[in-house]
Scaffold this motif. Structure first.
Motif, PDB file in Angstrom:
ATOM      1  N   ARG A  59     -48.127  22.673  12.425  1.00 27.86           N
ATOM      2  CA  ARG A  59     -48.639  23.291  13.449  1.00 27.86           C
ATOM      3  C   ARG A  59     -48.260  22.472  14.902  1.00 27.86           C
ATOM      4  O   ARG A  59     -47.929  22.909  15.923  1.00 27.86           O
ATOM      5  N   LEU A  60     -48.522  21.061  14.559  1.00 27.96           N
ATOM      6  CA  LEU A  60     -48.397  20.161  15.754  1.00 27.96           C
ATOM      7  C   LEU A  60     -46.829  20.404  15.875  1.00 27.96           C
ATOM      8  O   LEU A  60     -46.347  20.024  17.057  1.00 27.96           O
ATOM      9  N   GLN A  61     -46.065  20.390  14.918  1.00 27.59           N
ATOM     10  CA  GLN A  61     -44.364  20.385  15.144  1.00 27.59           C
ATOM     11  C   GLN A  61     -44.115  21.461  16.094  1.00 27.59           C
ATOM     12  O   GLN A  61     -43.223  21.573  16.817  1.00 27.59           O
ATOM     13  N   ARG A  62     -44.657  22.730  15.911  1.00 27.30           N
ATOM     14  CA  ARG A  62     -44.322  23.994  16.528  1.00 27.30           C
ATOM     15  C   ARG A  62     -44.450  23.983  17.801  1.00 27.30           C
ATOM     16  O   ARG A  62     -43.965  24.671  18.447  1.00 27.30           O
ATOM     17  N   VAL A  63     -45.531  23.190  18.314  1.00 24.68           N
ATOM     18  CA  VAL A  63     -45.904  22.915  19.699  1.00 24.68           C
ATOM     19  C   VAL A  63     -45.308  21.553  20.369  1.00 24.68           C
ATOM     20  O   VAL A  63     -45.741  21.082  21.255  1.00 24.68           O
ATOM     21  N   ALA A  64     -44.362  21.001  19.545  1.00 22.85           N
ATOM     22  CA  ALA A  64     -43.608  19.837  19.864  1.00 22.85           C
ATOM     23  C   ALA A  64     -44.243  18.721  20.000  1.00 22.85           C
ATOM     24  O   ALA A  64     -44.147  17.814  21.016  1.00 22.85           O
ATOM     25  N   LEU A  65     -45.430  18.325  19.327  1.00 24.17           N
ATOM     26  CA  LEU A  65     -46.574  17.159  19.721  1.00 24.17           C
ATOM     27  C   LEU A  65     -46.049  16.098  18.535  1.00 24.17           C
ATOM     28  O   LEU A  65     -46.284  15.090  18.690  1.00 24.17           O
ATOM     29  N   VAL A  66     -45.585  16.448  17.455  1.00 21.04           N
ATOM     30  CA  VAL A  66     -44.985  15.480  16.475  1.00 21.04           C
ATOM     31  C   VAL A  66     -43.772  16.080  15.775  1.00 21.04           C
ATOM     32  O   VAL A  66     -43.179  16.882  16.096  1.00 21.04           O
ATOM     33  N   GLU A  67     -42.990  15.074  15.472  1.00 17.90           N
ATOM     34  CA  GLU A  67     -41.681  15.004  14.522  1.00 17.90           C
ATOM     35  C   GLU A  67     -41.887  14.569  13.400  1.00 17.90           C
ATOM     36  O   GLU A  67     -42.571  13.433  13.313  1.00 17.90           O
ATOM     37  N   TRP A  68     -41.192  14.926  12.264  1.00 22.34           N
ATOM     38  CA  TRP A  68     -41.315  14.214  11.104  1.00 22.34           C
ATOM     39  C   TRP A  68     -39.834  13.911  10.801  1.00 22.34           C
ATOM     40  O   TRP A  68     -38.760  14.705  10.870  1.00 22.34           O
ATOM     41  N   SER A  69     -39.740  13.007   9.608  1.00 22.61           N
ATOM     42  CA  SER A  69     -38.542  12.657   8.937  1.00 22.61           C
ATOM     43  C   SER A  69     -38.647  11.870   7.684  1.00 22.61           C
ATOM     44  O   SER A  69     -39.849  11.498   7.562  1.00 22.61           O
ATOM     45  N   ASN A  70     -37.738  11.869   6.761  1.00 24.25           N
ATOM     46  CA  ASN A  70     -37.757  11.342   5.430  1.00 24.25           C
ATOM     47  C   ASN A  70     -37.450   9.970   5.555  1.00 24.25           C
ATOM     48  O   ASN A  70     -36.606   9.535   6.547  1.00 24.25           O
ATOM     49  N   THR A  71     -38.101   8.868   4.822  1.00 24.13           N
ATOM     50  CA  THR A  71     -37.503   7.514   5.141  1.00 24.13           C
ATOM     51  C   THR A  71     -36.414   7.454   4.494  1.00 24.13           C
ATOM     52  O   THR A  71     -35.902   8.060   3.456  1.00 24.13           O
ATOM     53  N   ALA A  72     -35.481   6.461   4.783  1.00 26.54           N
ATOM     54  CA  ALA A  72     -34.275   5.984   4.208  1.00 26.54           C
ATOM     55  C   ALA A  72     -34.161   5.694   2.915  1.00 26.54           C
ATOM     56  O   ALA A  72     -33.286   6.054   2.015  1.00 26.54           O
ATOM     57  N   ASN A  73     -35.215   4.914   2.471  1.00 25.05           N
ATOM     58  CA  ASN A  73     -35.394   4.381   1.136  1.00 25.05           C
ATOM     59  C   ASN A  73     -35.839   5.300   0.062  1.00 25.05           C
ATOM     60  O   ASN A  73     -35.871   5.077  -0.962  1.00 25.05           O
ATOM     61  N   ASP A  74     -36.877   6.225   0.705  1.00 25.96           N
ATOM     62  CA  ASP A  74     -37.576   7.139  -0.378  1.00 25.96           C
ATOM     63  C   ASP A  74     -37.540   8.474   0.530  1.00 25.96           C
ATOM     64  O   ASP A  74     -38.355   8.832   1.196  1.00 25.96           O
ATOM     65  N   ARG A  75     -36.619   9.313   0.235  1.00 21.43           N
ATOM     66  CA  ARG A  75     -36.466  10.520   0.645  1.00 21.43           C
ATOM     67  C   ARG A  75     -37.790  11.420   0.428  1.00 21.43           C
ATOM     68  O   ARG A  75     -37.888  12.685   1.062  1.00 21.43           O
ATOM     69  N   ARG A  76     -38.683  11.283  -0.523  1.00 16.37           N
ATOM     70  CA  ARG A  76     -39.645  11.955  -0.760  1.00 16.37           C
ATOM     71  C   ARG A  76     -41.032  11.714   0.341  1.00 16.37           C
ATOM     72  O   ARG A  76     -41.886  12.415   0.425  1.00 16.37           O
ATOM     73  N   ARG A  77     -40.870  10.621   0.832  1.00 14.67           N
ATOM     74  CA  ARG A  77     -41.825  10.167   1.782  1.00 14.67           C
ATOM     75  C   ARG A  77     -41.678  10.668   3.128  1.00 14.67           C
ATOM     76  O   ARG A  77     -40.581  10.504   3.632  1.00 14.67           O
ATOM     77  N   VAL A  78     -42.487  11.298   3.738  1.00  9.31           N
ATOM     78  CA  VAL A  78     -42.218  11.992   5.116  1.00  9.31           C
ATOM     79  C   VAL A  78     -43.257  11.240   6.092  1.00  9.31           C
ATOM     80  O   VAL A  78     -44.463  10.788   5.767  1.00  9.31           O
ATOM     81  N   ILE A  79     -42.349  10.611   7.267  1.00  4.18           N
ATOM     82  CA  ILE A  79     -43.034   9.954   8.079  1.00  4.18           C
ATOM     83  C   ILE A  79     -43.330  10.982   9.201  1.00  4.18           C
ATOM     84  O   ILE A  79     -42.313  11.458   9.707  1.00  4.18           O
ATOM     85  N   VAL A  80     -44.303  10.820  10.080  1.00  2.79           N
ATOM     86  CA  VAL A  80     -44.729  11.770  11.262  1.00  2.79           C
ATOM     87  C   VAL A  80     -44.909  10.841  12.436  1.00  2.79           C
ATOM     88  O   VAL A  80     -45.476   9.719  12.258  1.00  2.79           O
ATOM     89  N   ARG A  81     -44.012  11.197  13.503  1.00  2.00           N
ATOM     90  CA  ARG A  81     -44.314  10.387  14.819  1.00  2.00           C
ATOM     91  C   ARG A  81     -44.674  11.268  15.794  1.00  2.00           C
ATOM     92  O   ARG A  81     -44.326  12.571  15.782  1.00  2.00           O
TER      93      ARG A  81
END
Length: 85
Positions: free
Chosen positions: A47-69
């Motif tokens: 929901r926060l991403q839809r209103v452009a307040l956060v973005e997320w990505s997978n970490t390089a060393n563990d594609r299962r881990r999602v980081i939010v910024r």
């Protein structure tokens, strides 16, 4: 910051800002901090991403881990709240 945001969305933004290492927080960490289930945190982040307040990505060393910024838009809204006080 409260305009147009649900209380849980505000809490998530503040958690990422205050407790996220370098402004980044995993979805699991966010779920733990807000004391909600992982899948609820995913929906919250979406929901926060839809209103452009956060973005997320997978970490390089563990594609299962999602980081939010926070995005620049979120930082701008936070800044506006503190400048208005």
């Amino acid at each position: 910051m409260s305009v147009g945001l649900a209380p849980q969305q505000r809490q998530a933004i503040l958690a990422i800002l205050e407790f996220g290492l370098g402004g980044n927080m995993s979805i699991g960490e966010l779920a733990d901090h807000l004391m909600i289930r992982y899948n609820s945190a995913v929906e919250l982040v979406n929901r926060l991403q839809r209103v452009a307040l956060v973005e997320w990505s997978n970490t390089a060393n563990d594609r299962r881990r999602v980081i939010v910024r926070l995005t620049a838009k979120a930082h701008g809204r936070i800044e506006n709240v503190f400048n208005a006080s």
